[in-house]
Design an enzyme around this catalytic site. Structure first.
Site, PDB file in Angstrom:
ATOM      1  CG  HIS A   1       4.683  -3.233   7.082  1.00  0.00           C
ATOM      2  ND1 HIS A   1       3.337  -3.965   6.565  1.00  0.00           N
ATOM      3  CD2 HIS A   1       5.232  -3.006   5.525  1.00  0.00           C
ATOM      4  CE1 HIS A   1       3.322  -4.013   5.345  1.00  0.00           C
ATOM      5  NE2 HIS A   1       4.133  -3.529   4.845  1.00  0.00           N
TER       6      HIS A   1
ATOM      7  CG  HIS B   1       8.713  -2.339   1.941  1.00  0.00           C
ATOM      8  ND1 HIS B   1       8.279  -3.663   1.116  1.00  0.00           N
ATOM      9  CD2 HIS B   1       7.442  -1.548   2.238  1.00  0.00           C
ATOM     10  CE1 HIS B   1       6.838  -3.968   1.449  1.00  0.00           C
ATOM     11  NE2 HIS B   1       6.500  -2.625   2.358  1.00  0.00           N
ATOM     12  CG  LEU B   2      14.946  -2.829   5.796  1.00  0.00           C
ATOM     13  CD1 LEU B   2      15.795  -3.552   6.502  1.00  0.00           C
ATOM     14  CD2 LEU B   2      15.080  -1.047   6.009  1.00  0.00           C
ATOM     15  NE  ARG B   3      11.622  -0.094  -1.766  1.00  0.00           N
ATOM     16  CZ  ARG B   3      10.425  -0.547  -1.952  1.00  0.00           C
ATOM     17  NH1 ARG B   3      10.083  -1.850  -2.084  1.00  0.00           N
ATOM     18  NH2 ARG B   3       9.717   0.489  -2.036  1.00  0.00           N
TER      19      ARG B   3
ATOM     20  CG  HIS C   1      -0.887  -6.477   0.251  1.00  0.00           C
ATOM     21  ND1 HIS C   1       0.031  -5.462   0.158  1.00  0.00           N
ATOM     22  CD2 HIS C   1      -1.764  -6.314  -0.996  1.00  0.00           C
ATOM     23  CE1 HIS C   1      -0.564  -4.691  -0.862  1.00  0.00           C
ATOM     24  NE2 HIS C   1      -1.282  -5.131  -1.374  1.00  0.00           N
TER      25      HIS C   1
ATOM     26  CG  HIS D   1      -0.574  -1.936   4.281  1.00  0.00           C
ATOM     27  ND1 HIS D   1      -1.718  -2.573   3.935  1.00  0.00           N
ATOM     28  CD2 HIS D   1       0.515  -2.546   3.754  1.00  0.00           C
ATOM     29  CE1 HIS D   1      -1.284  -3.498   2.845  1.00  0.00           C
ATOM     30  NE2 HIS D   1      -0.019  -3.428   2.901  1.00  0.00           N
TER      31      HIS D   1
ATOM     32  CG  ASN E   1      -1.681  -0.719  -3.095  1.00  0.00           C
ATOM     33  OD1 ASN E   1      -2.927  -0.362  -2.832  1.00  0.00           O
ATOM     34  ND2 ASN E   1      -1.398  -2.082  -3.491  1.00  0.00           N
TER      35      ASN E   1
ATOM     36  CG  ASP F   1       3.653   0.246   3.870  1.00  0.00           C
ATOM     37  OD1 ASP F   1       4.467  -0.735   3.324  1.00  0.00           O
ATOM     38  OD2 ASP F   1       2.679  -0.075   3.115  1.00  0.00           O
TER      39      ASP F   1
END
Length: 406
Positions: A67, A69-71, A185, A237, A283, A310
């Site tokens: 998990h 986030h590589l954007r 999520h 998460h 979050n 995350d």
């Protein structure tokens, strides 16, 4: 360039094969080889063999973060695939699964192919996770079959909940048909319009709180759907005690649910927000000490299957603002392993359990290579030097470190 690598004298921890001993590990042409079958000096030119002395180190299957986030595409000023996988490799991860909330959202073959094309030059394997719904808007499902055929390993609207229960039901059914994992999520939007955990700290700071029920209500829905359908679901998460208890109970009933938590939920509490520290805004939010202890207990008793970071970088422009306006997100690829090793030192879990949580189980849940040091397996290997100090200095992190916050 050597075609063979001999890792000598390390402590091999390979839970998938019930191995925990001091021995050598031989890698030939990118695969795990049997070091006792043929002496390396006889099997190939000695000039092609590189040796690493791993005495005092753990040698484990490559860590997998399921998990991150590589954007990329769309927000490369925060992170991109190359900088993100560089951070992953620095943290001991040989593979990562990247969430779809890019710009544009990864809801199509085109975006998936772009990610995998960029990942060819990456420092770790990249497994794309595509959106459950088109543009993650929760109205219509994406083309799971096409996405699977082009390299997607799971689907999720991560960053947003799937509000429509019927759509989530169809997603679980459709994903099962295509051998894809549904990652939830879990968030009830009508309860989550605050900026931190609801409790004493939020009251003191005068900040609007988010109750733990915002998470646990949706966790209950996902479990109910999975139980009704006999399908699997993965809860992302997890941050609070009630969610952990729901997952524990569901597993005892045989529901096909797996779950992850993140290092910040077993390390920090909402007290980290004191002083309006935006680095601690995320979050789900950091919860109470009671919740932190429940997360640690869940790791110890098998309620949680994986530790995932995350990893969610932002720029200074999005963090160095008023708390209400700051973006949610914390990075974790470089710090996840050290923080998780603390669980071993403190007796919460043992070494084998750590490797299961960070390698074996993520590989199994995602259905990807790795998680084992079996002969013939792909040689994704992490060597952990327990004596090496790890100063947490931004200047030593990957090239986008100056714009990433933790």
């Amino acid at each position: 360039m050597p075609t063979s690598l001999l890792i000598k004298n390390g402590r091999i921890i390979d839970p998938a094969n019930k191995v925990d001993c001091i021995r050598d590990l031989l890698i030939v042409d990118g695969r795990i080889a049997d070091p006792t079958a043929v002496p390396p000096s006889e099997s190939s030119d000695s000039s092609e063999i590189q040796e690493i002395d791993a005495a005092g180190c753990w040698v484990v299957p490559g860590l997998i973060d399921m998990h991150v986030h590589l954007r990329e595409p769309g927000e490369e000023y925060k992170e991109d695939i190359l900088s993100g996988t560089r951070a992953a490799a620095a943290g001991g991860f040989t593979a990562v699964a990247c969430m779809p909330n890019t710009k544009p959202v990864n809801d199509s073959r085109a975006v998936t192919v772009l990610i995998l094309s960029q990942a060819e030059k990456a420092d770790a394997r990249v497994y794309p996770v595509a959106a459950i719904s088109q543009n993650s808007q929760g109205n219509a499902l994406t083309e799971f079959g096409e996405l699977k055929a082009n390299g997607v390993v799971a689907v999720s609207d991560d960053g947003l909940p799937v509000r429509d229960s019927q759509l989530m039901r169809r997603a679980m059914e459709y994903a099962d048909d295509h051998g894809l994992l549904v990652i939830s999520h879990s968030e009830e939007p009508s309860l989550s319009n605050g900026v931190m955990n609801e409790g004493i700290i939020s009251t003191r700071l005068g900040l609007k709180g988010i109750p733990t029920a915002a998470e646990s209500i949706m966790v209950y829905r996902e479990i109910a759907l999975a139980e009704c359908l006999g399908k699997r679901v993965h809860i992302a998460h997890v941050s609070c005690a009630m969610s952990a208890e729901l997952i524990r109970s569901a597993k005892a009933r045989g529901v096909r649910v797996t779950a992850e938590t993140a290092p910040h939920y077993f390390t920090l509490t909402d007290e980290a927000v004191m002083g309006y520290t935006t680095n601690a805004k995320m979050n789900p939010p950091l919860r109470s000490e009671k919740d932190r202890q429940a997360i640690r207990q869940g790791l110890a008793d098998g309620t949680f299957d994986a530790i995932a970071t995350d990893h969610a970088p932002h720029s200074m422009l999005e963090k160095e603002v008023e708390f209400d306006r700051a973006m949610n997100g914390i990075i974790g690829l470089e710090t996840s392993l050290p923080l998780s090793l603390a669980l071993v030192r403190e007796g919460v879990i043992n070494e084998q359990k750590l490797v299961e949580l960070m390698s074996v189980n993520p590989a199994r849940i995602l259905g990807v290579e790795g998680g084992t040091l079996s002969t013939g397996a792909v040689a994704d290997v992490t060597v952990i030097n327990l004596t090496l100090p790890l100063p947490i200095l931004k200047s030593r992190w990957s090239r986008k470190a100056r714009t990433r916050h933790f």
